[in-house]
Design an enzyme around this catalytic site. Sequence first.
Site, PDB file in Angstrom:
ATOM      1  CG  ASN A 144      11.377 -50.031 -49.425  1.00 36.50           C
ATOM      2  OD1 ASN A 144      10.873 -50.278 -50.523  1.00 36.50           O
ATOM      3  ND2 ASN A 144      12.075 -48.937 -49.193  1.00 36.50           N
ATOM      4  CG  HIS A 146       8.008 -46.273 -51.444  1.00 32.96           C
ATOM      5  ND1 HIS A 146       8.050 -47.586 -51.848  1.00 32.96           N
ATOM      6  CD2 HIS A 146       9.203 -46.014 -50.866  1.00 32.96           C
ATOM      7  CE1 HIS A 146       9.217 -48.095 -51.532  1.00 32.96           C
ATOM      8  NE2 HIS A 146       9.934 -47.169 -50.933  1.00 32.96           N
ATOM      9  CB  CYS A 182      11.221 -46.481 -53.847  1.00 29.40           C
ATOM     10  SG  CYS A 182      12.388 -47.562 -53.016  1.00 29.40           S
TER      11      CYS A 182
HETATM   12  N1  COA Z   1      19.511 -52.859 -35.566  1.00 26.65           N
HETATM   13  C1  COA Z   1      20.044 -52.189 -34.530  1.00 26.65           C
HETATM   14  N2  COA Z   1      20.620 -50.979 -34.675  1.00 26.65           N
HETATM   15  C2  COA Z   1      20.641 -50.442 -35.906  1.00 26.65           C
HETATM   16  C3  COA Z   1      20.090 -51.086 -37.022  1.00 26.65           C
HETATM   17  C4  COA Z   1      19.500 -52.356 -36.822  1.00 26.65           C
HETATM   18  N3  COA Z   1      18.933 -53.063 -37.807  1.00 26.65           N
HETATM   19  N4  COA Z   1      20.254 -50.302 -38.109  1.00 26.65           N
HETATM   20  C5  COA Z   1      20.880 -49.194 -37.683  1.00 26.65           C
HETATM   21  N5  COA Z   1      21.116 -49.281 -36.369  1.00 26.65           N
HETATM   22  C6  COA Z   1      21.789 -48.322 -35.493  1.00 26.65           C
HETATM   23  C7  COA Z   1      22.690 -47.373 -36.239  1.00 26.65           C
HETATM   24  O1  COA Z   1      23.929 -48.004 -36.526  1.00 26.65           O
HETATM   25  C8  COA Z   1      22.819 -46.245 -35.267  1.00 26.65           C
HETATM   26  O2  COA Z   1      23.788 -46.595 -34.323  1.00 26.65           O
HETATM   27  P1  COA Z   1      24.819 -45.468 -33.776  1.00 26.65           P
HETATM   28  O3  COA Z   1      23.935 -44.409 -33.141  1.00 26.65           O
HETATM   29  O4  COA Z   1      25.637 -46.248 -32.810  1.00 26.65           O
HETATM   30  O5  COA Z   1      25.533 -44.987 -34.982  1.00 26.65           O
HETATM   31  C9  COA Z   1      21.468 -46.227 -34.568  1.00 26.65           C
HETATM   32  O6  COA Z   1      20.843 -47.469 -34.878  1.00 26.65           O
HETATM   33  C10 COA Z   1      20.562 -45.088 -34.998  1.00 26.65           C
HETATM   34  O7  COA Z   1      20.632 -44.993 -36.397  1.00 26.65           O
HETATM   35  P2  COA Z   1      19.781 -43.927 -37.165  1.00 26.65           P
HETATM   36  O8  COA Z   1      20.137 -44.007 -38.621  1.00 26.65           O
HETATM   37  O9  COA Z   1      19.873 -42.607 -36.497  1.00 26.65           O
HETATM   38  O10 COA Z   1      18.316 -44.499 -36.895  1.00 26.65           O
HETATM   39  P3  COA Z   1      16.966 -44.006 -37.463  1.00 26.65           P
HETATM   40  O11 COA Z   1      16.001 -43.841 -36.371  1.00 26.65           O
HETATM   41  O12 COA Z   1      17.147 -42.895 -38.451  1.00 26.65           O
HETATM   42  O13 COA Z   1      16.487 -45.281 -38.296  1.00 26.65           O
HETATM   43  C11 COA Z   1      16.418 -46.074 -40.543  1.00 26.65           C
HETATM   44  C12 COA Z   1      17.277 -45.785 -39.334  1.00 26.65           C
HETATM   45  C13 COA Z   1      17.301 -46.577 -41.670  1.00 26.65           C
HETATM   46  C14 COA Z   1      15.397 -47.132 -40.168  1.00 26.65           C
HETATM   47  C15 COA Z   1      15.684 -44.771 -40.958  1.00 26.65           C
HETATM   48  O14 COA Z   1      16.618 -43.714 -41.060  1.00 26.65           O
HETATM   49  C16 COA Z   1      14.957 -44.922 -42.239  1.00 26.65           C
HETATM   50  O15 COA Z   1      13.972 -45.612 -42.325  1.00 26.65           O
HETATM   51  N6  COA Z   1      15.394 -44.220 -43.305  1.00 26.65           N
HETATM   52  C17 COA Z   1      14.757 -44.270 -44.580  1.00 26.65           C
HETATM   53  C18 COA Z   1      15.064 -45.574 -45.237  1.00 26.65           C
HETATM   54  C19 COA Z   1      14.256 -45.777 -46.480  1.00 26.65           C
HETATM   55  O16 COA Z   1      13.069 -45.658 -46.412  1.00 26.65           O
HETATM   56  N7  COA Z   1      14.901 -46.060 -47.594  1.00 26.65           N
HETATM   57  C20 COA Z   1      14.292 -46.279 -48.824  1.00 26.65           C
HETATM   58  C21 COA Z   1      13.691 -45.013 -49.297  1.00 26.65           C
HETATM   59  S1  COA Z   1      12.887 -45.202 -50.772  1.00 26.65           S
END
Ligand code: COA
Length: 351
Positions: free
Chosen positions: A290, A260, A118
């Site tokens: 993204n 980004h 990214c």
């Molecule tokens: N729909 C419903 N639930 C989902 C889900 C979806 N699409 N994706 C994940 N979950 C669930 C998880 O399984 C987790 O369940 P659990 O508590 O039973 O294990 C719960 O939601 C919370 O997950 P968590 O990872 O704590 O959520 P979060 O608030 O951190 O959001 C992301 C998850 C991935 C959206 C967030 O961490 C994020 O944006 N991270 C950066 C990703 C990114 O930018 N990547 C590229 C970087 S260059």
Amino acid sequence: MSRAAVVCGLGAWVPPTVVTNHDLAERLDTTDEWIRTRTGIARRHVIERGQATSDLAVEAGRRALASASDNGTDDDHEVDLVVLATSTPDRPCPGTAPTVAARLGLGAVAAFDVQAVCTGFVYALATAAAMLSAGTARRALVIGADTFSTILDPEDRTTRAIFGDGAGAVVLRSGQAHEPGALLGFDLGSDGTGEDLITVRAGGSRQRSTAEQVHAADHFFTMAGRAVFTQAVLNMSKSAQTLIDRVGWSESGVDRVVAHQANVRILRAVGEQLGLADEQMVIHLDRVGNTVAGSIPLALADAVTAGDLRPGQRVLLTGFGGGLTWGSTALIWPDLTLPAPHAPTLRKEQA
Ligand code: COA
């Protein structure tokens, strides 16, 4: 006077097929509400089977070249360098940039890929800018293009919600540091101890492609969401601040940050760390997700089209991604028009 790389053209493209949150919720255990509130994303675009990253890169590149020739004050429009940022090349070998250069009819120009996930677009800008400053090239087409839909696990609700396909490009010409559009400096960094946080395990020299690995789904993209979130906020904020200090904008301020487009909560947190209002953070991910290396130039094109990015504004670009990698650059936004048809990132269609 010091030689600098000057942005003189901009173009972007996303494929026409749209996948909404509701489409995902029909097939996976997720909801529109979860995706919107946790990521800020409502829809993303994906390529069809048979299409590839170069198809998007060519479309974005063609638009950037047309923009450069519409906006040009000089007669010399000949590009002699193509740098393509991508981590989803058409094939693992060779690089995709030569294919893109050939399909754009650019002749026997220098062309190669940059792989910084990214952060790829910022790394590609830095590479091309250095080559222009050194006199190795005079005019460069710098493209960020990715098709993460081709490496996502179809059953992974988290990554499927976040990523979309897309491409954006700029043309850089050799010019002077005082001109609008000149890239004023770079901050680049990496931390390879985080290589497992954003990765495709198989298909490289460490874990070669075998039927076993395909069976174990090791050829799919994986991401440690929470850790990546924290690292993204930390490193984009730090890198952006370093660059602001380096170019001397601390006191006069930044007008717009094009970061980004990973997650709207990441963008807000970066804005907060930099002491900026939400409106100063350009947001485009709601409509495209993204788009990895395409993300920053796609957001630029969208902001220009919407009139949110105007000539004379102080703009900071900052990226973070797999590697881990991060990087920032800054410029005074130049007077650029985007020739129609530009990226169908759909302010109009949405209305
Ligand atoms: N729909 C419903 N639930 C989902 C889900 C979806 N699409 N994706 C994940 N979950 C669930 C998880 O399984 C987790 O369940 P659990 O508590 O039973 O294990 C719960 O939601 C919370 O997950 P968590 O990872 O704590 O959520 P979060 O608030 O951190 O959001 C992301 C998850 C991935 C959206 C967030 O961490 C994020 O944006 N991270 C950066 C990703 C990114 O930018 N990547 C590229 C970087 S260059």
